[in-house]
Design a protein around this motif. Structure first.
Motif, PDB file in Angstrom:
ATOM      1  N   ILE A 112      -8.278 -45.543 -51.813  1.00  0.00           N
ATOM      2  CA  ILE A 112      -9.114 -46.213 -52.746  1.00  0.00           C
ATOM      3  C   ILE A 112      -8.046 -47.066 -53.502  1.00  0.00           C
ATOM      4  O   ILE A 112      -8.334 -48.163 -54.065  1.00  0.00           O
ATOM      5  N   ALA A 113      -6.934 -46.603 -53.632  1.00  0.00           N
ATOM      6  CA  ALA A 113      -5.750 -47.480 -54.182  1.00  0.00           C
ATOM      7  C   ALA A 113      -5.411 -48.677 -53.528  1.00  0.00           C
ATOM      8  O   ALA A 113      -4.951 -49.697 -54.031  1.00  0.00           O
ATOM      9  N   TYR A 114      -5.419 -48.321 -52.034  1.00  0.00           N
ATOM     10  CA  TYR A 114      -4.900 -49.760 -51.400  1.00  0.00           C
ATOM     11  C   TYR A 114      -6.418 -50.737 -51.395  1.00  0.00           C
ATOM     12  O   TYR A 114      -6.219 -51.787 -51.524  1.00  0.00           O
TER      13      TYR A 114
ATOM     14  N   GLY B  16      -6.841 -55.127 -53.910  1.00  0.00           N
ATOM     15  CA  GLY B  16      -7.348 -56.205 -53.705  1.00  0.00           C
ATOM     16  C   GLY B  16      -6.923 -57.413 -52.684  1.00  0.00           C
ATOM     17  O   GLY B  16      -7.650 -58.423 -52.385  1.00  0.00           O
ATOM     18  N   GLY B  17      -5.941 -57.181 -52.104  1.00  0.00           N
ATOM     19  CA  GLY B  17      -5.377 -57.943 -51.091  1.00  0.00           C
ATOM     20  C   GLY B  17      -6.191 -57.655 -49.616  1.00  0.00           C
ATOM     21  O   GLY B  17      -6.704 -56.615 -49.657  1.00  0.00           O
TER      22      GLY B  17
ATOM     23  N   ILE C 266      -6.657 -51.715 -44.596  1.00  0.00           N
ATOM     24  CA  ILE C 266      -5.757 -50.386 -44.637  1.00  0.00           C
ATOM     25  C   ILE C 266      -6.652 -49.422 -45.316  1.00  0.00           C
ATOM     26  O   ILE C 266      -6.577 -48.112 -44.882  1.00  0.00           O
ATOM     27  N   GLY C 267      -6.797 -49.665 -46.369  1.00  0.00           N
ATOM     28  CA  GLY C 267      -7.818 -48.458 -47.372  1.00  0.00           C
ATOM     29  C   GLY C 267      -8.914 -48.174 -46.625  1.00  0.00           C
ATOM     30  O   GLY C 267      -9.467 -47.219 -46.667  1.00  0.00           O
ATOM     31  N   ILE C 268      -9.767 -49.271 -46.037  1.00  0.00           N
ATOM     32  CA  ILE C 268     -11.184 -48.838 -45.341  1.00  0.00           C
ATOM     33  C   ILE C 268     -10.580 -47.799 -44.023  1.00  0.00           C
ATOM     34  O   ILE C 268     -11.314 -46.845 -43.862  1.00  0.00           O
TER      35      ILE C 268
ATOM     36  N   LEU D  16     -10.436 -41.666 -42.195  1.00  0.00           N
ATOM     37  CA  LEU D  16      -9.753 -40.425 -41.751  1.00  0.00           C
ATOM     38  C   LEU D  16     -10.412 -39.233 -42.515  1.00  0.00           C
ATOM     39  O   LEU D  16     -10.729 -38.302 -41.993  1.00  0.00           O
ATOM     40  N   PRO D  17     -10.553 -39.264 -43.830  1.00  0.00           N
ATOM     41  CA  PRO D  17     -11.059 -38.064 -44.482  1.00  0.00           C
ATOM     42  C   PRO D  17     -12.475 -37.744 -44.274  1.00  0.00           C
ATOM     43  O   PRO D  17     -12.743 -36.678 -44.011  1.00  0.00           O
ATOM     44  N   LEU D  18     -13.264 -38.806 -44.070  1.00  0.00           N
ATOM     45  CA  LEU D  18     -14.877 -38.642 -43.784  1.00  0.00           C
ATOM     46  C   LEU D  18     -14.857 -37.835 -42.350  1.00  0.00           C
ATOM     47  O   LEU D  18     -15.706 -36.960 -42.068  1.00  0.00           O
TER      48      LEU D  18
END
Length: 143
Positions: A17-19, A23-24, A30-32, A37-39
């Motif tokens: 979520i931080a990634y 906003g970049g 990378i965030g998605i 992975l946790p899901l």
């Protein structure tokens, strides 16, 4: 182990979520990826725990009915595993029982145990899944 995995999933989800919040384009991508992975991990953990609880339920019922596979008299290796010839003979006997009543969860459970003793873990898992499904049908015939 479950608590450690859950902590890891929460931590990894927070980083994802931080990634994304950065906003970049690269951060969002990378965030998605990190969020997936946790899901996937939670799904795998849930599936594994559900199967373990189902197997434990069958083991308890089999034990209460006195139908657990008796291996106490079988010869064992120094490691504690049943000797191959004895495990194969046990498997042949239990497979014959299963062939007489393949739609009974008890015989499928016993066959799964025999597969495991004979060292065929893949077939043991498949047969145990079948035993779980048959037992659920017996318990809840309307489903």
């Amino acid at each position: 182990m479950v608590a450690a995995l859950l902590f890891y999933f929460v931590r990894l989800g927070g980083l994802a979520i931080a990634y994304i919040a950065d906003g970049g384009f690269a951060g969002i991508a990378i965030g998605i990826g990190m969020l997936a992975l946790p899901l996937v991990g939670v799904w795998i953990l849930w599936s594994t725990l559900r199967a373990a609880f189902d197997h434990q339920h069958l083991a308890r019922r089999i034990d209460e009915e006195g139908l657990e596979v008796d291996t106490s008299e079988l010869p064992r290796r120094p490691s504690g595993r049943i000797e191959r010839g004895a495990a194969d003979a046990l498997f042949a006997r239990i497979k014959t029982e299963w062939e007489a009543d393949p739609d009974n969860w008890r015989s499928s459970y016993r066959l799964a145990r025999a597969y495991d003793y004979a060292g065929d873990r893949g077939r043991a898992r498949d047969t145990m899944r079948r035993a779980v499904a048959l037992e659920k049908l017996e318990r809840d015939p309307g489903e």
